[in-house]
Design a protein around this motif. Structure first.
Motif, PDB file in Angstrom:
ATOM      1  N   ARG A  85      -3.241  16.201  -1.016  1.00 45.29           N
ATOM      2  CA  ARG A  85      -2.519  14.958  -0.757  1.00 45.29           C
ATOM      3  C   ARG A  85      -3.403  13.945  -0.035  1.00 45.29           C
ATOM      4  NH1 ARG A  85       0.733  19.144  -0.500  1.00 45.29           N
ATOM      5  NH2 ARG A  85       2.721  19.071  -1.634  1.00 45.29           N
ATOM      6  N   VAL A  86      -2.994  12.680  -0.140  1.00 46.19           N
ATOM      7  CA  VAL A  86      -3.623  11.592   0.594  1.00 46.19           C
ATOM      8  C   VAL A  86      -2.532  10.934   1.433  1.00 46.19           C
ATOM      9  CG1 VAL A  86      -4.876   9.404   0.440  1.00 46.19           C
ATOM     10  CG2 VAL A  86      -5.294  11.201  -1.257  1.00 46.19           C
ATOM     11  N   VAL A  87      -2.820  10.707   2.708  1.00 44.60           N
ATOM     12  CA  VAL A  87      -1.851  10.069   3.605  1.00 44.60           C
ATOM     13  C   VAL A  87      -2.310   8.646   3.904  1.00 44.60           C
ATOM     14  CG1 VAL A  87      -0.819  10.112   5.908  1.00 44.60           C
ATOM     15  CG2 VAL A  87      -1.123  12.242   4.635  1.00 44.60           C
ATOM     16  N   VAL A  88      -1.405   7.683   3.744  1.00 52.68           N
ATOM     17  CA  VAL A  88      -1.683   6.277   4.019  1.00 52.68           C
ATOM     18  C   VAL A  88      -0.809   5.850   5.192  1.00 52.68           C
ATOM     19  CG1 VAL A  88      -1.763   3.936   3.093  1.00 52.68           C
ATOM     20  CG2 VAL A  88      -2.113   5.904   1.570  1.00 52.68           C
ATOM     21  N   SER A  89      -1.440   5.461   6.288  1.00 52.28           N
ATOM     22  CA  SER A  89      -0.694   5.058   7.479  1.00 52.28           C
ATOM     23  C   SER A  89      -0.635   3.540   7.579  1.00 52.28           C
ATOM     24  CB  SER A  89      -1.353   5.621   8.739  1.00 52.28           C
ATOM     25  OG  SER A  89      -0.743   5.062   9.896  1.00 52.28           O
ATOM     26  N   LEU A  90       0.580   3.016   7.740  1.00 52.85           N
ATOM     27  CA  LEU A  90       0.784   1.585   7.953  1.00 52.85           C
ATOM     28  C   LEU A  90       1.111   1.290   9.412  1.00 52.85           C
ATOM     29  CD1 LEU A  90       3.042   0.790   4.841  1.00 52.85           C
ATOM     30  CD2 LEU A  90       0.580   1.221   4.939  1.00 52.85           C
ATOM     31  N   MET A  91       0.913   2.250  10.296  1.00 51.89           N
ATOM     32  CA  MET A  91       1.309   2.116  11.699  1.00 51.89           C
ATOM     33  C   MET A  91       0.230   1.391  12.495  1.00 51.89           C
ATOM     34  SD  MET A  91       3.071   5.850  12.422  1.00 51.89           S
ATOM     35  CE  MET A  91       1.599   6.783  11.948  1.00 51.89           C
ATOM     36  N   ALA A  92       0.558   0.210  12.974  1.00 56.70           N
ATOM     37  CA  ALA A  92      -0.403  -0.595  13.738  1.00 56.70           C
ATOM     38  C   ALA A  92      -0.769   0.107  15.035  1.00 56.70           C
ATOM     39  CB  ALA A  92       0.184  -1.974  14.038  1.00 56.70           C
ATOM     40  N   GLY A  93      -2.068   0.111  15.349  1.00 52.58           N
ATOM     41  CA  GLY A  93      -2.525   0.646  16.618  1.00 52.58           C
ATOM     42  C   GLY A  93      -2.640   2.156  16.687  1.00 52.58           C
ATOM     43  N   VAL A  94      -2.406   2.837  15.577  1.00 51.12           N
ATOM     44  CA  VAL A  94      -2.516   4.298  15.553  1.00 51.12           C
ATOM     45  C   VAL A  94      -3.762   4.650  14.748  1.00 51.12           C
ATOM     46  CG1 VAL A  94      -1.410   6.481  14.946  1.00 51.12           C
ATOM     47  CG2 VAL A  94      -0.017   4.519  15.684  1.00 51.12           C
ATOM     48  N   GLY A  95      -4.805   5.104  15.441  1.00 50.22           N
ATOM     49  CA  GLY A  95      -6.084   5.369  14.802  1.00 50.22           C
ATOM     50  C   GLY A  95      -6.096   6.643  13.985  1.00 50.22           C
ATOM     51  N   ILE A  96      -7.152   6.773  13.179  1.00 52.41           N
ATOM     52  CA  ILE A  96      -7.296   7.943  12.317  1.00 52.41           C
ATOM     53  C   ILE A  96      -7.339   9.233  13.132  1.00 52.41           C
ATOM     54  CG2 ILE A  96      -8.859   9.121  10.721  1.00 52.41           C
ATOM     55  CD1 ILE A  96      -7.511   6.847   9.349  1.00 52.41           C
ATOM     56  N   VAL A 133      -8.119   6.362  -4.677  1.00 51.19           N
ATOM     57  CA  VAL A 133      -6.702   6.392  -5.046  1.00 51.19           C
ATOM     58  C   VAL A 133      -5.934   5.299  -4.317  1.00 51.19           C
ATOM     59  CG1 VAL A 133      -4.578   7.761  -4.923  1.00 51.19           C
ATOM     60  CG2 VAL A 133      -6.725   8.839  -5.630  1.00 51.19           C
ATOM     61  N   VAL A 134      -6.176   5.166  -3.013  1.00 53.81           N
ATOM     62  CA  VAL A 134      -5.445   4.183  -2.210  1.00 53.81           C
ATOM     63  C   VAL A 134      -5.847   2.766  -2.601  1.00 53.81           C
ATOM     64  CG1 VAL A 134      -4.983   3.368   0.130  1.00 53.81           C
ATOM     65  CG2 VAL A 134      -5.216   5.824  -0.325  1.00 53.81           C
ATOM     66  N   ASP A 135      -7.139   2.535  -2.795  1.00 50.67           N
ATOM     67  CA  ASP A 135      -7.582   1.193  -3.155  1.00 50.67           C
ATOM     68  C   ASP A 135      -7.076   0.798  -4.543  1.00 50.67           C
ATOM     69  OD1 ASP A 135      -8.810   0.977  -0.720  1.00 50.67           O
ATOM     70  OD2 ASP A 135     -10.808   1.497  -1.448  1.00 50.67           O
ATOM     71  N   ALA A 136      -6.989   1.749  -5.454  1.00 49.67           N
ATOM     72  CA  ALA A 136      -6.420   1.454  -6.767  1.00 49.67           C
ATOM     73  C   ALA A 136      -4.938   1.094  -6.651  1.00 49.67           C
ATOM     74  CB  ALA A 136      -6.606   2.648  -7.705  1.00 49.67           C
ATOM     75  N   LEU A 137      -4.231   1.792  -5.767  1.00 50.98           N
ATOM     76  CA  LEU A 137      -2.815   1.490  -5.538  1.00 50.98           C
ATOM     77  C   LEU A 137      -2.637   0.046  -5.100  1.00 50.98           C
ATOM     78  CD1 LEU A 137       0.200   2.361  -4.970  1.00 50.98           C
ATOM     79  CD2 LEU A 137      -0.580   2.957  -2.674  1.00 50.98           C
ATOM     80  N   PHE A 138      -3.428  -0.381  -4.097  1.00 47.04           N
ATOM     81  CA  PHE A 138      -3.251  -1.732  -3.574  1.00 47.04           C
ATOM     82  C   PHE A 138      -3.900  -2.798  -4.458  1.00 47.04           C
ATOM     83  CE2 PHE A 138      -2.487   0.719   0.390  1.00 47.04           C
ATOM     84  CZ  PHE A 138      -1.174   0.278   0.594  1.00 47.04           C
ATOM     85  N   ASP A 139      -4.884  -2.416  -5.269  1.00 45.81           N
ATOM     86  CA  ASP A 139      -5.409  -3.361  -6.248  1.00 45.81           C
ATOM     87  C   ASP A 139      -4.303  -3.820  -7.190  1.00 45.81           C
ATOM     88  OD1 ASP A 139      -8.057  -3.742  -5.524  1.00 45.81           O
ATOM     89  OD2 ASP A 139      -8.782  -2.006  -6.671  1.00 45.81           O
TER      90      ASP A 139
END
Length: 254
Positions: A85-96, A133-139
Motif C-alpha cells: 500500500r501507499v499512504v498519502v497524508s493531507l495532515m498539515a504539520g505532521v511530518g513523515i 502512483v501518487v503523482d499520477a493520481l494528482f496529475d
C-alpha cells in the motif's frame, strides 16, 4: 483508493476522481464524516462506506489520510498498514517521521496539499516525496508538483494558508461597497466577476506575476494608487512576518 476522514477536501477528491473522463476507481470511505460519506456513496456507484478505518486500509491500494491533525491520534490508533500500500497524508504539520512512528509501518508515505479545486480537476497539488502512483493520481486532478525536501513542502503548506484571506479580501470589498449605498447583491456580483477575470490571466505562464500586476495598472492610475497606499511595504512586511511565524510552527510540529 481509500479515504479516511471525509471532510471538505475528502469530498472534493472524490468528486474530482468521479467526474473525470474514463472509469473512476473504486473508492472506499471511512465512517468518519458519516453524513458526507453516505451522500457520496449515494451519488456515485463506485463509492462505498466501510464499517471502520481498518476496512478502508485493508481494501485499498492507496490510502488517503484526510483527518484533521488534532484528530490523528484517535483516527489512526491501532491501524495496521502493510503490504504494497501507499499512504498519502493531507495532515498539515505532521511530518513523515512522525506519521511513520504513529502507523508503525514501512510502506511508502507521501505528504500532499490538494486544494478544493481538485473537485474541478484544476488544483496543482504539492507532494513530498515524489511517488509515481501518487503523482499520477494528482496529475489527473490538475497537476502534481513534487518538491525536493520536507522543508520546501512546509513553505508550500504556509502558502496554502493564505487562501481564505484572499476570499476574505473579496468579502471586505463587497461590505465596503454596501456601506456606500450599493446593493449588496450587485456589489458581490461585481467583485466576483472582477476577480474571476483576473484569475484567468494567471493562466498566461509567459507573464511573471509582477508583469500581470502591471498589465492592470496605468502610471498614477487608480490601481496603482490602491496598491501603493494599501499594500505598501509595511503591509507586505506584516504578511511576510505572519508567514515566517506559521512556517516556523509547521517545521516544529512537522
Amino acid at each position: 483508493m481509500g479515504v479516511i476522514g471525509v471532510g471538505e477536501i475528502g469530498r472534493a477528491l472524490v468528486d474530482g476522481l468521479c467526474a473525470g473522463a474514463g472509469e473512476p476507481p473504486e473508492i472506499l470511505l471511512s465512517p468518519r464524516g458519516s453524513r458526507t460519506s453516505a451522500e457520496l456513496a449515494g451519488r456515485y456507484p463506485n463509492v462505498r462506506v466501510c464499517a471502520d478505518n481498518q476496512d478502508v486500509v485493508d481494501g485499498s491500494d492507496v490510502v488517503v489520510l484526510a483527518v484533521r491533525p488534532q484528530d490523528r491520534t484517535e483516527a489512526l490508533a491501532g491501524l495496521r498498514v502493510g503490504g504494497d500500500r501507499v499512504v498519502v497524508s493531507l495532515m498539515a504539520g505532521v511530518g513523515i517521521d512522525e506519521l511513520r512512528r504513529t502507523l508503525g509501518t514501512g510502506v511508502p508515505l507521501v505528504r500532499a496539499i490538494p486544494l478544493p479545486a481538485v473537485r474541478e480537476r484544476r488544483s496543482v497539488t504539492v507532494t513530498y516525496p515524489a511517488h509515481p502512483v501518487v503523482d499520477a493520481l494528482f496529475d489527473g486532478l490538475g497537476g502534481a508538483l513534487p518538491v525536493a525536501d520536507e522543508a520546501g513542502f512546509g513553505v508550500f503548506s504556509a502558502l496554502s494558508a493564505t487562501l481564505t484571506s484572499h476570499n476574505g479580501n473579496h468579502a471586505t470589498l463587497t461590505a465596503w461597497a454596501a456601506r456606500q449605498g450599493v446593493p449588496a447583491e450587485a456589489a458581490e456580483r461585481y467583485v466576483r466577476g472582477l476577480f474571476q477575470g483576473v484569475a484567468r490571466s494567471l493562466g498566461d505562464d509567459s507573464r511573471s506575476l509582477h508583469q500581470l500586476a502591471g498589465d492592470h495598472e496605468t502610471p498614477n492610475g487608480i490601481n496603482e494608487r490602491i496598491r501603493t497606499t494599501w499594500f505598501d511595504s509595511a503591509n507586505a512586511e506584516s504578511l511576510t512576518e505572519a508567514l515566517d511565524a506559521l512556517l516556523a510552527d509547521l517545521r516544529r510540529s512537522g
